[in-house]
Design a protein around this motif. Structure first.
Motif, PDB file in Angstrom:
ATOM      1  N   VAL A  78       0.987  -1.377  -0.094  1.00 28.53           N
ATOM      2  CA  VAL A  78       0.183  -0.042  -0.045  1.00 28.53           C
ATOM      3  C   VAL A  78       1.019   1.302   0.075  1.00 28.53           C
ATOM      4  CG1 VAL A  78      -0.441  -0.055   2.559  1.00 28.53           C
ATOM      5  CG2 VAL A  78      -2.046   1.173   1.187  1.00 28.53           C
ATOM      6  N   ALA A  79       0.438   1.993  -0.929  1.00 29.30           N
ATOM      7  CA  ALA A  79       1.472   3.458  -1.006  1.00 29.30           C
ATOM      8  C   ALA A  79       0.260   4.510  -0.097  1.00 29.30           C
ATOM      9  CB  ALA A  79       1.476   3.979  -2.377  1.00 29.30           C
ATOM     10  N   LEU A  80       0.393   4.803   1.061  1.00 23.35           N
ATOM     11  CA  LEU A  80      -0.594   5.523   1.723  1.00 23.35           C
ATOM     12  C   LEU A  80      -0.190   6.912   1.546  1.00 23.35           C
ATOM     13  CD1 LEU A  80      -2.755   5.286   3.900  1.00 23.35           C
ATOM     14  CD2 LEU A  80      -1.196   4.773   5.690  1.00 23.35           C
ATOM     15  N   THR A  88       3.657   7.106   2.909  1.00 22.72           N
ATOM     16  CA  THR A  88       4.426   5.739   3.509  1.00 22.72           C
ATOM     17  C   THR A  88       4.022   4.889   2.530  1.00 22.72           C
ATOM     18  OG1 THR A  88       2.708   5.358   5.008  1.00 22.72           O
ATOM     19  CG2 THR A  88       4.346   6.739   5.818  1.00 22.72           C
ATOM     20  N   ILE A  89       5.116   4.031   2.400  1.00 17.14           N
ATOM     21  CA  ILE A  89       4.810   2.522   1.508  1.00 17.14           C
ATOM     22  C   ILE A  89       4.922   1.447   2.502  1.00 17.14           C
ATOM     23  CG2 ILE A  89       5.898   1.001  -0.217  1.00 17.14           C
ATOM     24  CD1 ILE A  89       4.927   3.749  -1.302  1.00 17.14           C
ATOM     25  N   ASN A 159       0.446 -10.427  -6.773  1.00 19.44           N
ATOM     26  CA  ASN A 159       0.480  -9.154  -5.875  1.00 19.44           C
ATOM     27  C   ASN A 159      -0.452  -8.501  -6.181  1.00 19.44           C
ATOM     28  OD1 ASN A 159       3.518  -9.635  -4.780  1.00 19.44           O
ATOM     29  ND2 ASN A 159       3.865  -9.630  -7.083  1.00 19.44           N
ATOM     30  N   VAL A 160      -0.781  -7.514  -4.963  1.00 16.98           N
ATOM     31  CA  VAL A 160      -1.813  -6.382  -5.217  1.00 16.98           C
ATOM     32  C   VAL A 160      -1.026  -5.221  -4.739  1.00 16.98           C
ATOM     33  CG1 VAL A 160      -3.102  -6.867  -3.162  1.00 16.98           C
ATOM     34  CG2 VAL A 160      -4.028  -5.381  -4.802  1.00 16.98           C
ATOM     35  N   THR A 161      -1.033  -4.082  -5.394  1.00 15.86           N
ATOM     36  CA  THR A 161      -0.530  -2.871  -4.890  1.00 15.86           C
ATOM     37  C   THR A 161      -1.422  -1.875  -5.117  1.00 15.86           C
ATOM     38  OG1 THR A 161       1.505  -3.495  -5.683  1.00 15.86           O
ATOM     39  CG2 THR A 161       1.462  -1.049  -5.212  1.00 15.86           C
ATOM     40  N   TRP A 162      -1.849  -0.995  -3.950  1.00 17.21           N
ATOM     41  CA  TRP A 162      -2.851   0.080  -4.158  1.00 17.21           C
ATOM     42  C   TRP A 162      -2.358   1.404  -3.508  1.00 17.21           C
ATOM     43  CZ3 TRP A 162      -2.918  -3.728  -0.421  1.00 17.21           C
ATOM     44  CH2 TRP A 162      -3.350  -3.528   0.857  1.00 17.21           C
ATOM     45  N   SER A 163      -2.713   2.513  -4.044  1.00 18.24           N
ATOM     46  CA  SER A 163      -2.662   3.803  -3.566  1.00 18.24           C
ATOM     47  C   SER A 163      -3.849   4.020  -2.635  1.00 18.24           C
ATOM     48  CB  SER A 163      -2.644   4.877  -4.506  1.00 18.24           C
ATOM     49  OG  SER A 163      -3.557   5.111  -5.304  1.00 18.24           O
TER      50      SER A 163
END
Length: 174
Positions: A78-80, A88-89, A159-163
């Motif tokens: 997560v790219a928070l 933060t990552i 993989n899953v990546t999200w903002s």
């Protein structure tokens, strides 16, 4: 060699490639059903099946349902984006991510908007704007990126990546 050097120099000099440059220097990917009629239909549905099952598992708090859709060597990132400009990552292995998925009294719902699906042989990626609601109210939004692999004829999420942000999370479509 000269062409490669020139392209590399241009890429480095272009603000879109700078670390703090624009987040989307080009228009977003089009939804799969608009620009890729060859991929519309069964293949796109097959790629979306494990993603839809993961989102259903998330809504019901069923970590086992999510685990059935993933490859164990992958994970979640997560790219928070917090208020005040703090970014933060955070990367989690699947076990760490799934430990956060539990049934609860609140109704959780993640909705994908106009997913763009790209497929090449046994790999696929899905990019979509999402809205995450708790009891029907927007909690956060952003973009999801799913990285999938087809094994033994079945698509699995690697993989899953999200903002993730809390500003600009409108429920209506853009």
């Amino acid at each position: 060699m000269k062409r490669y050097f020139l392209l590399s120099a241009l890429a480095l000099a272009t603000p879109a490639f700078a670390q703090n440059g624009p987040t989307t220097p080009v228009p977003p990917l089009p939804p799969a059903h608009l620009d890729a009629p060859a991929f519309a239909g069964p293949e796109v549905s097959a790629v979306m099946q494990p993603i839809n099952a993961m989102l259903a598992g998330l809504s019901s708090g069923d970590a086992a349902a999510i685990r059935a859709q993933i490859l164990p060597e992958g994970g979640a990132t997560v790219a928070l984006e917090k208020t005040g400009g703090i970014h933060t990552i955070r990367h989690m292995g699947w076990d760490q991510f799934l430990a956060t998925v539990k049934p609860g009294a609140q109704k959780l719902q993640e909705t994908l908007h106009d997913p763009a699906v790209e497929i090449d042989g046994d790999i696929a990626m899905v990019w979509a704007r999402y809205t995450f609601t708790v009891d029907g109210k927007p909690a956060h939004c952003g973009y999801d990126h799913f990285d999938l692999v087809r094994q033994n004829g079945a698509w699995k999420v690697l993989n899953v990546t999200w903002s993730q942000r809390t500003t600009g999370c409108m429920m209506e479509e853009r």
